[in-house]
Scaffold this motif. Structure first.
Motif, PDB file in Angstrom:
ATOM      1  N   LEU A  22       0.830  -1.207   0.000  1.00 32.60           N
ATOM      2  CA  LEU A  22       0.000   0.000   0.000  1.00 32.60           C
ATOM      3  C   LEU A  22       0.864   1.256   0.000  1.00 32.60           C
ATOM      4  O   LEU A  22       1.815   1.362   0.773  1.00 32.60           O
ATOM      5  CB  LEU A  22      -0.909   0.013   1.235  1.00 32.60           C
ATOM      6  CG  LEU A  22      -1.820  -1.217   1.427  1.00 32.60           C
ATOM      7  CD1 LEU A  22      -2.704  -1.040   2.658  1.00 32.60           C
ATOM      8  CD2 LEU A  22      -2.688  -1.451   0.192  1.00 32.60           C
ATOM      9  N   GLY A  23       0.497   2.203  -0.869  1.00 31.59           N
ATOM     10  CA  GLY A  23       1.236   3.471  -0.923  1.00 31.59           C
ATOM     11  C   GLY A  23       0.734   4.461   0.115  1.00 31.59           C
ATOM     12  O   GLY A  23       1.419   5.414   0.477  1.00 31.59           O
ATOM     13  N   ARG A  24      -0.499   4.250   0.594  1.00 33.48           N
ATOM     14  CA  ARG A  24      -1.051   5.137   1.624  1.00 33.48           C
ATOM     15  C   ARG A  24      -2.147   4.397   2.370  1.00 33.48           C
ATOM     16  O   ARG A  24      -2.647   3.376   1.894  1.00 33.48           O
ATOM     17  CB  ARG A  24      -1.595   6.429   0.999  1.00 33.48           C
ATOM     18  CG  ARG A  24      -2.533   6.178  -0.137  1.00 33.48           C
ATOM     19  CD  ARG A  24      -2.928   7.451  -0.859  1.00 33.48           C
ATOM     20  NE  ARG A  24      -4.227   7.251  -1.488  1.00 33.48           N
ATOM     21  CZ  ARG A  24      -5.175   8.157  -1.583  1.00 33.48           C
ATOM     22  NH1 ARG A  24      -4.986   9.355  -1.080  1.00 33.48           N
ATOM     23  NH2 ARG A  24      -6.314   7.887  -2.150  1.00 33.48           N
ATOM     24  N   ARG A  25      -2.486   4.879   3.555  1.00 35.35           N
ATOM     25  CA  ARG A  25      -3.491   4.215   4.386  1.00 35.35           C
ATOM     26  C   ARG A  25      -4.510   5.242   4.876  1.00 35.35           C
ATOM     27  O   ARG A  25      -4.147   6.382   5.201  1.00 35.35           O
ATOM     28  CB  ARG A  25      -2.829   3.575   5.619  1.00 35.35           C
ATOM     29  CG  ARG A  25      -1.853   2.459   5.333  1.00 35.35           C
ATOM     30  CD  ARG A  25      -2.504   1.118   5.070  1.00 35.35           C
ATOM     31  NE  ARG A  25      -3.351   0.610   6.128  1.00 35.35           N
ATOM     32  CZ  ARG A  25      -2.948  -0.217   7.097  1.00 35.35           C
ATOM     33  NH1 ARG A  25      -1.679  -0.600   7.172  1.00 35.35           N
ATOM     34  NH2 ARG A  25      -3.811  -0.673   7.999  1.00 35.35           N
ATOM     35  N   MET A  26      -5.758   4.822   4.971  1.00 33.04           N
ATOM     36  CA  MET A  26      -6.787   5.676   5.559  1.00 33.04           C
ATOM     37  C   MET A  26      -6.679   5.600   7.082  1.00 33.04           C
ATOM     38  O   MET A  26      -6.674   4.512   7.654  1.00 33.04           O
ATOM     39  CB  MET A  26      -8.169   5.203   5.085  1.00 33.04           C
ATOM     40  CG  MET A  26      -9.358   5.824   5.787  1.00 33.04           C
ATOM     41  SD  MET A  26      -9.452   7.604   5.636  1.00 33.04           S
ATOM     42  CE  MET A  26     -10.309   7.792   4.090  1.00 33.04           C
ATOM     43  N   VAL A  27      -6.563   6.778   7.702  1.00 27.16           N
ATOM     44  CA  VAL A  27      -6.364   6.851   9.157  1.00 27.16           C
ATOM     45  C   VAL A  27      -7.470   7.724   9.756  1.00 27.16           C
ATOM     46  O   VAL A  27      -7.926   8.674   9.125  1.00 27.16           O
ATOM     47  CB  VAL A  27      -4.966   7.459   9.473  1.00 27.16           C
ATOM     48  CG1 VAL A  27      -4.745   7.593  10.977  1.00 27.16           C
ATOM     49  CG2 VAL A  27      -3.859   6.608   8.847  1.00 27.16           C
ATOM     50  N   GLN A  28      -7.888   7.370  10.975  1.00 26.62           N
ATOM     51  CA  GLN A  28      -8.861   8.184  11.708  1.00 26.62           C
ATOM     52  C   GLN A  28      -8.112   9.042  12.728  1.00 26.62           C
ATOM     53  O   GLN A  28      -7.166   8.554  13.367  1.00 26.62           O
ATOM     54  CB  GLN A  28      -9.864   7.265  12.414  1.00 26.62           C
ATOM     55  CG  GLN A  28     -11.005   7.991  13.105  1.00 26.62           C
ATOM     56  CD  GLN A  28     -11.868   7.041  13.933  1.00 26.62           C
ATOM     57  OE1 GLN A  28     -11.383   6.022  14.425  1.00 26.62           O
ATOM     58  NE2 GLN A  28     -13.138   7.360  14.095  1.00 26.62           N
ATOM     59  N   PHE A  29      -8.505  10.310  12.864  1.00 28.45           N
ATOM     60  CA  PHE A  29      -7.830  11.233  13.787  1.00 28.45           C
ATOM     61  C   PHE A  29      -8.829  11.820  14.773  1.00 28.45           C
ATOM     62  O   PHE A  29      -9.983  12.039  14.435  1.00 28.45           O
ATOM     63  CB  PHE A  29      -7.188  12.396  13.010  1.00 28.45           C
ATOM     64  CG  PHE A  29      -6.135  11.946  12.037  1.00 28.45           C
ATOM     65  CD1 PHE A  29      -4.828  11.747  12.461  1.00 28.45           C
ATOM     66  CD2 PHE A  29      -6.457  11.709  10.712  1.00 28.45           C
ATOM     67  CE1 PHE A  29      -3.861  11.310  11.560  1.00 28.45           C
ATOM     68  CE2 PHE A  29      -5.500  11.268   9.811  1.00 28.45           C
ATOM     69  CZ  PHE A  29      -4.192  11.076  10.238  1.00 28.45           C
ATOM     70  N   ARG A  30      -8.334  12.099  15.987  1.00 31.78           N
ATOM     71  CA  ARG A  30      -9.137  12.838  16.964  1.00 31.78           C
ATOM     72  C   ARG A  30      -8.287  13.977  17.522  1.00 31.78           C
ATOM     73  O   ARG A  30      -7.151  13.748  17.953  1.00 31.78           O
ATOM     74  CB  ARG A  30      -9.567  11.935  18.109  1.00 31.78           C
ATOM     75  CG  ARG A  30     -10.473  12.645  19.138  1.00 31.78           C
ATOM     76  CD  ARG A  30     -10.889  11.704  20.257  1.00 31.78           C
ATOM     77  NE  ARG A  30      -9.821  11.556  21.234  1.00 31.78           N
ATOM     78  CZ  ARG A  30      -9.739  12.232  22.394  1.00 31.78           C
ATOM     79  NH1 ARG A  30     -10.685  13.072  22.729  1.00 31.78           N
ATOM     80  NH2 ARG A  30      -8.720  12.032  23.201  1.00 31.78           N
ATOM     81  N   LEU A  31      -8.824  15.195  17.479  1.00 28.51           N
ATOM     82  CA  LEU A  31      -8.091  16.324  18.067  1.00 28.51           C
ATOM     83  C   LEU A  31      -8.123  16.189  19.587  1.00 28.51           C
ATOM     84  O   LEU A  31      -9.178  15.915  20.172  1.00 28.51           O
ATOM     85  CB  LEU A  31      -8.727  17.655  17.655  1.00 28.51           C
ATOM     86  CG  LEU A  31      -8.669  18.007  16.163  1.00 28.51           C
ATOM     87  CD1 LEU A  31      -9.221  19.404  15.931  1.00 28.51           C
ATOM     88  CD2 LEU A  31      -7.249  17.917  15.616  1.00 28.51           C
ATOM     89  N   THR A  32      -6.967  16.396  20.221  1.00 30.69           N
ATOM     90  CA  THR A  32      -6.927  16.231  21.676  1.00 30.69           C
ATOM     91  C   THR A  32      -7.563  17.441  22.375  1.00 30.69           C
ATOM     92  O   THR A  32      -8.110  17.309  23.461  1.00 30.69           O
ATOM     93  CB  THR A  32      -5.484  16.005  22.165  1.00 30.69           C
ATOM     94  OG1 THR A  32      -4.651  17.002  21.574  1.00 30.69           O
ATOM     95  CG2 THR A  32      -4.977  14.651  21.725  1.00 30.69           C
ATOM     96  N   ASP A  33      -7.512  18.609  21.757  1.00 30.84           N
ATOM     97  CA  ASP A  33      -8.204  19.788  22.290  1.00 30.84           C
ATOM     98  C   ASP A  33      -9.679  19.677  21.873  1.00 30.84           C
ATOM     99  O   ASP A  33      -9.985  19.582  20.689  1.00 30.84           O
ATOM    100  CB  ASP A  33      -7.561  21.041  21.673  1.00 30.84           C
ATOM    101  CG  ASP A  33      -8.224  22.338  22.120  1.00 30.84           C
ATOM    102  OD1 ASP A  33      -9.359  22.290  22.653  1.00 30.84           O
ATOM    103  OD2 ASP A  33      -7.627  23.410  21.907  1.00 30.84           O
TER     104      ASP A  33
END
Length: 819
Positions: free
Chosen positions: A726-737
């Motif tokens: 895989l050249g890239r991956r789908m990632v989930q993010f959460r802002l800590t603030d």
């Protein structure tokens, strides 16, 4: 350029382009560049005589998405080179552009755009009012609160650009004929076969299997002749040009969106143009036969408020004489985006039209993309936001268009707030319980003409949006709805889902070829799957339920229904398969949340246990005094059912659920809550997180791909990608603030460097922060390499720390869904 004599119009061509504005000339040029020699472009009067000749010629490279920016950058580069290639002066000058903000909300918007520009590699700088004044000495900056400068933007001579493209096309063998009107497009067996034309007394037909409608404000009528939907309508567009002003010098293009105005210096004169909030539609009775280089009647009263603000903004306008006050027609579409691609109604009929005043900057790139698409049989990259297949058949209605375009012209320079709703041409498509929801506080949004409850107002709360880039007035409503779904039970009206029946002797074989997942399941089962293209990109994201041995039921987003129908129909071979749009026949009520089973058992005698109705199955049920199909699937990540109810029984079933729901504190929920719940569960959203450019494995959807079942469209691309990695991956993010918000298109920063964008964002009320999805480069990297990096998300120039996850942050093992 003189008309070619009749004998020079060939009887056969590989492609016929209709319309000689900048769009048609660009398509001809780019097809010719790909080696297509027998192309004919037919223009009813003279090249550029519709809209192109009077366009303002602003070349702004930054657009709302990566691919639109890619196309605008391509146009700018092309126009610089064209002059050298063809010897036609294009007037292309990279003078740069400045956009100024007069409010804090607008400053936030343009700073967000600057972050986006950096993510797309567009040269950009935020500048202070003092610097604006240095670059634009004539400007009153007393109330300017912020600005951005794009040094490589520019301006050009639109008519000459079209002429240069035409010359470049001719040099490569294309024929361009003026003074020829197309009278008919012929078709047989659902495909284009030829074009009839008239030139004075002469008439003839060109055999061809590809026609490209580049007819600008005539495109809707031309499409209608062939049963093709091209929803656009002309509006009056105003600008004025001053007399020469001494010592003006070269200036960047200036945009003051808060005053609906743009300014351009040209040959020592100043041009002031407007995108006023309420525009004047034009041409309701059709466009005169002899229309050619025509101006529309002046309406100084209409333009006066813009000019008054202009004189305050640039005081020298108060003393400069007016050389030209101009009014000319331009075509606008219901959503301010142009149309590109093959019409779903007719094979071989392509469209490039409806440019909403950005035709010059768009046409270079759009012509390149369309030529590539025609040549290869699939789009070179994701063009969904301008795809003709997003148009709904009802949108060609003239009353609808006339009202809508009076608004869309002004929306170009309005604040582009998140969740902004159009106000005109509303109420066209409604669910059977629309009035019920309205009476209970629903605040509606519109998608594909459907009125959908976006959120529910409390008793006594105003029922309209107060837009902002910060928390809007419905934020707490959304939170209450969200937590009701997570902790108790909520009800959504999802009648706008597109519903397609695929049936017949060969239905299973056909779907096995079209879908990546295995559809050979027992009747009663529901399969989540994608339809892929040859690159392994995602053409459609859907569920398919097997109704019987020979009948299947597909559910797709309302916005993609026409696209999905066209994709399926286009791929039918010599098979016995019938594909029917049954969207209007059933409504969908989604009962979701941990107490949904208790509630549904109150109103139905059927068995909803895990043994009888596990996740991914459906059953026909009795409910109240009616019948429905209960599909055990979810887009919010909870136990729940989508209830498919015959349209005529929907109101009854809703009333029964509502009555029984009183004991459970059942909450009515809107589309904003559906989205905030799905993003906590990291469910992908088609058009944002997954497109025809995103590989199904890189999108993290490999679990729905079954290469072992035999051949299907895209299988080879899946096997190649598995081999290569895989050249890239789908990632989930959460802002800590917990304070900042994510919407879409914020810059994604990994270890201090921008590596991409947030493809979709919303607030995770359960997780306690803004959640975003996005692709991260991953070549040769392990999961721990990806997760070991430091992530931030840049919002309007400010960076916020984010935690990353490859698994859903909410209920990673889907235990709640299967409860």
């Amino acid at each position: 350029m003189t008309s070619l004599p009749q004998k020079a119009i060939p009887g056969k061509a590989r492609a016929v382009i209709i319309g000689g504005g900048v769009s048609g000339c660009s398509v001809a040029y780019h097809l010719a560049k790909l080696g297509w020699t027998d192309i004919v472009l037919l223009e009813r009067k003279q090249l550029t005589c519709g809209t192109t000749w009077h366009a303002a010629g602003l070349i702004g490279q930054l657009r709302a998405s990566q691919n639109m920016t890619r196309l605008a950058k391509y146009s700018a580069d092309l126009y610089v080179k064209l002059e050298e290639e063809t010897g036609v002066a294009t007037g292309m000058r990279q003078v740069g552009s400045i956009t100024v903000a007069l409010t804090q909300e607008r400053k936030h918007e343009i700073y967000r755009q600057a972050s986006l520009a950096r993510a797309f590699d567009v040269d950009v700088r935020e500048i202070a009012p003092r610097e604006v004044k240095e670059m634009y000495p004539h400007l009153n900056v007393s109330d300017v609160v912020g600005a951005v400068h794009l040094p490589l933007d520019g301006q050009c001579d639109p008519a000459n650009i079209a002429m240069a493209l035409a010359k470049g096309a001719r040099q490569r063998g294309a024929k361009i004929v003026e003074g020829v009107k197309v009278t008919a497009v012929h078709q047989k067996d659902g495909r284009v076969t030829g074009v009839s034309w008239a030139q004075g007394e002469e008439q003839g037909t060109i055999e061809t299997d590809i026609v490209i409608n580049c007819a600008g404000m005539w495109a809707r009528e031309l499409g209608a002749m062939s049963g093709v939907t091209v929803p656009l309508h002309a509006c009056e567009h105003f600008y004025l040009v001053t007399e020469a002003i001494e010592g003006l010098g070269r200036l960047p293009v200036l945009r003051v969106p808060d005053e609906c105005a743009y300014y351009k210096e040209d040959a020592g004169k100043m041009m002031l143009g407007a995108f006023e909030p309420k525009a004047k539609p034009w041409g309701m009775e059709g466009i005169r036969e002899d229309f050619c280089f025509d101006q529309l009647p002046e309406d100084f009263e209409h333009f006066e408020p813009i000019l008054e603000m202009g004189v305050n903004r640039m005081p020298m306008l108060g003393t400069a004489g007016i050389h030209t006050f101009f009014n000319g027609p331009e075509s606008f579409t219901p959503d301010d985006r142009y149309y590109l691609g093959e019409a779903p109604e007719l094979g071989g009929y392509w469209v490039a039209a409806g440019y909403n005043s950005i035709g010059i900057v768009s046409s270079g790139g759009a012509g390149m993309a369309l030529a590539q698409w025609i040549n290869d049989g699939e789009a070179p990259f994701d063009l969904w936001e301008v795809d003709i297949r997003r148009a709904q058949p009802f949108q060609k209605n003239r009353a609808y268009l006339k009202e809508r375009v009076s608004e869309t012209l002004g929306l170009l320079y309005a604040d582009h707030f998140p969740y902004r709703q159009v106000e005109t041409s509303r109420g066209v498509r409604r669910s059977p319980i629309h009035e019920h929801l309205k009476a209970r506080g629903a605040v509606f949004g519109e998608v594909a003409g459907w009125e959908r409850a976006n959120w529910f107002a409390r008793e006594g709360q105003e029922r309209e949006y107060r837009y902002s880039w910060k928390r809007q007035n419905w934020f707490e409503n959304g939170r209450e709805e969200h937590l009701a779904v997570r902790n108790n039970v909520g009800l959504f009206d999802m009648t706008s889902f597109g519903k397609i029946r695929i049936e017949g002797r060969d239905a299973l074989a056909f779907l096995q070829r079209m879908c990546a997942n295995d559809l050979d399941v027992a009747p009663g089962k529901i399969v989540y799957t994608q339809m892929l293209n040859n690159r392994g990109g995602i053409e459609s994201d859907l569920t398919i339920s097997r109704l019987s041995e020979t009948a299947f039921f597909a559910v797709v987003p309302g916005a993609t229904l026409q696209r999905d129908l066209a994709w399926l129909r286009k791929h039918v071979r010599d098979e016995f398969v019938v594909i029917t749009d049954v969207t209007a026949s059933e409504s969908v009520l989604c009962l979701m949340g941990p107490r949904s089973r208790e509630l549904i058992q109150k109103v139905s005698p059927n068995d909803f246990s895990n043994e009888n109705n596990p996740f991914g199955t459906f059953q026909e049920i009795e409910i109240g005094m009616g019948l429905a199909r209960a599909h055990r699937v979810t887009y919010v990540g909870e136990l729940g059912w989508e209830l498919y109810v015959p349209t005529d029984q929907t109101a009854h079933v809703f009333e029964v659920l509502e009555e029984a729901g009183r004991d459970f504190d059942l909450k009515l929920c809107g589309l904003h809550t559906l989205d905030s719940c799905r993003i906590e569960k990291a469910f992908r959203h088609f058009g944002h997180d997954i497109t025809d450019e995103d590989h199904v494995l890189e999108a993290g959807l490999g679990f729905a791909v079954k290469t072992g079942k035999g051949d299907f469209l895209g299988r080879d691309a899946v096997l190649r990608k598995r081999e290569a990695g895989l050249g890239r991956r789908m990632v989930q993010f959460r802002l800590t603030d917990p304070e900042p918000l994510l919407f879409h298109n914020e810059a994604l920063v990994r270890d201090g460097k921008i590596v991409g964008i947030i493809t979709s964002g919303n607030y995770g009320h359960h997780l306690g922060g803004a959640i975003g999805m996005g692709y991260v480069p991953s070549e040769g990297q392990s999961e721990s390499d990806i997760l070991g990096s430091k992530y931030e998300i840049e919002i309007a120039g400010e960076r916020f720390a984010a935690e990353a996850s490859l698994k859903p942050m909410y209920d990673p093992k889907s235990e709640r869904v299967r409860a």
